[in-house]
Structure formats: structure tokens, C-alpha cells
Motif scaffolding. Structure first.
Motif, mmCIF file in Angstrom:
data_model
loop_
_atom_site.group_PDB
_atom_site.id
_atom_site.type_symbol
_atom_site.label_atom_id
_atom_site.label_comp_id
_atom_site.label_asym_id
_atom_site.label_seq_id
_atom_site.Cartn_x
_atom_site.Cartn_y
_atom_site.Cartn_z
ATOM 1 N N THR A 137 33.895 73.707 -27.623
ATOM 2 C CA THR A 137 32.540 73.273 -27.277
ATOM 3 C C THR A 137 31.506 73.845 -28.242
ATOM 4 O OG1 THR A 137 33.193 73.172 -24.967
ATOM 5 C CG2 THR A 137 30.839 73.199 -25.428
ATOM 6 N N ASN A 138 31.550 75.165 -28.458
ATOM 7 C CA ASN A 138 30.577 75.788 -29.361
ATOM 8 C C ASN A 138 30.732 75.282 -30.780
ATOM 9 O OD1 ASN A 138 29.645 77.239 -27.232
ATOM 10 N ND2 ASN A 138 30.240 79.232 -27.996
ATOM 11 N N GLY A 139 31.972 75.072 -31.204
ATOM 12 C CA GLY A 139 32.202 74.539 -32.542
ATOM 13 C C GLY A 139 31.574 73.173 -32.714
ATOM 14 N N PHE A 140 31.704 72.344 -31.707
ATOM 15 C CA PHE A 140 31.103 71.007 -31.763
ATOM 16 C C PHE A 140 29.579 71.100 -31.804
ATOM 17 C CE2 PHE A 140 29.176 67.404 -29.548
ATOM 18 C CZ PHE A 140 29.604 66.360 -30.357
ATOM 19 N N LEU A 141 29.012 71.887 -30.896
ATOM 20 C CA LEU A 141 27.548 71.965 -30.804
ATOM 21 C C LEU A 141 26.909 72.564 -32.052
ATOM 22 C CD1 LEU A 141 27.181 73.097 -27.093
ATOM 23 C CD2 LEU A 141 26.680 70.837 -28.043
ATOM 24 N N THR A 142 27.504 73.606 -32.591
ATOM 25 C CA THR A 142 26.920 74.231 -33.781
ATOM 26 C C THR A 142 27.302 73.480 -35.054
ATOM 27 O OG1 THR A 142 28.747 75.809 -33.896
ATOM 28 C CG2 THR A 142 26.750 76.527 -32.768
#
Length: 100
Positions: free
Chosen positions: A46-51
Motif C-alpha cells: 500500500t505505501n509503495g503504491f501511494l508514495t
């Protein structure tokens, strides 16, 4: 206070609650680490996608700059603190209800 400092303080506070306030000692259990590995996988996804897509941005002066799957390492620290505090509270409340 930088994001890094806040993340480290969050981890210290969550560990303190786990060991000294609730006394659940989740960090000493294998089941905690196996469960947390599953959580970290989805957190990185999730964080990889958002950032990585630029949806969430961080001030470079407030983070270390070390990234894992495009997300700052501080996100992992905050996630760890949040999950540990939530699960240790859940376990503690469960013990309290059983003992009544």
C-alpha cells in the motif's frame, strides 16, 4: 520534531505499553512476528503504491531518505507502533474481560 523522531518515539512508546503497561509481552512471541510479517507485506504494498505514484509526499528534510518499496522507512516504524499498540490493547482487554 521530524517524522523520524516521531516514528522512533512511537515505537518506544508502543514497546513500553506492551512490556510495562499492559504486560502482554507480544514481542516475545513467535505468533506476533509471523502475524506482523503479513501486515508488513500489505503495508509495503500500500505505501509503495501511494508514495511511488506521488499520491503521498514527504518533506525530504523530515525523513532519513531510506526507502523500502518507495515508502520511507519511518512509515514502517509508525506502522509497527500502531499495530503493536492496537494488538497489545486488544489482548489486554480480552484478558480483562475473561478474568471478570
Amino acid at each position: 520534531m521530524t517524522y523520524t523522531q516521531a516514528a522512533v518515539l512511537g515505537v518506544i512508546a508502543a514497546i513500553g505499553v506492551d512490556f510495562f503497561v499492559w504486560r502482554t509481552r507480544l514481542l516475545t512471541r513467535r505468533v506476533w512476528w509471523v502475524s506482523y510479517a503479513i501486515v508488513v507485506f500489505f503495508q509495503l504494498l500500500t505505501n509503495g503504491f501511494l508514495t511511488g505514484r506521488g499520491i503521498v509526499l514527504y518533506n525530504p528534510d523530515d525523513i532519513l531518505g531510506l526507502r523500502i518499496v518507495w515508502a520511507p522507512v519511518e512509515d514502517l516504524l509508525f506502522g509497527f507502533a500502531m499495530v503493536l499498540l492496537t494488538v497489545s490493547t486488544w489482548v489486554r482487554l480480552g484478558r480483562t474481560r475473561v478474568s471478570r
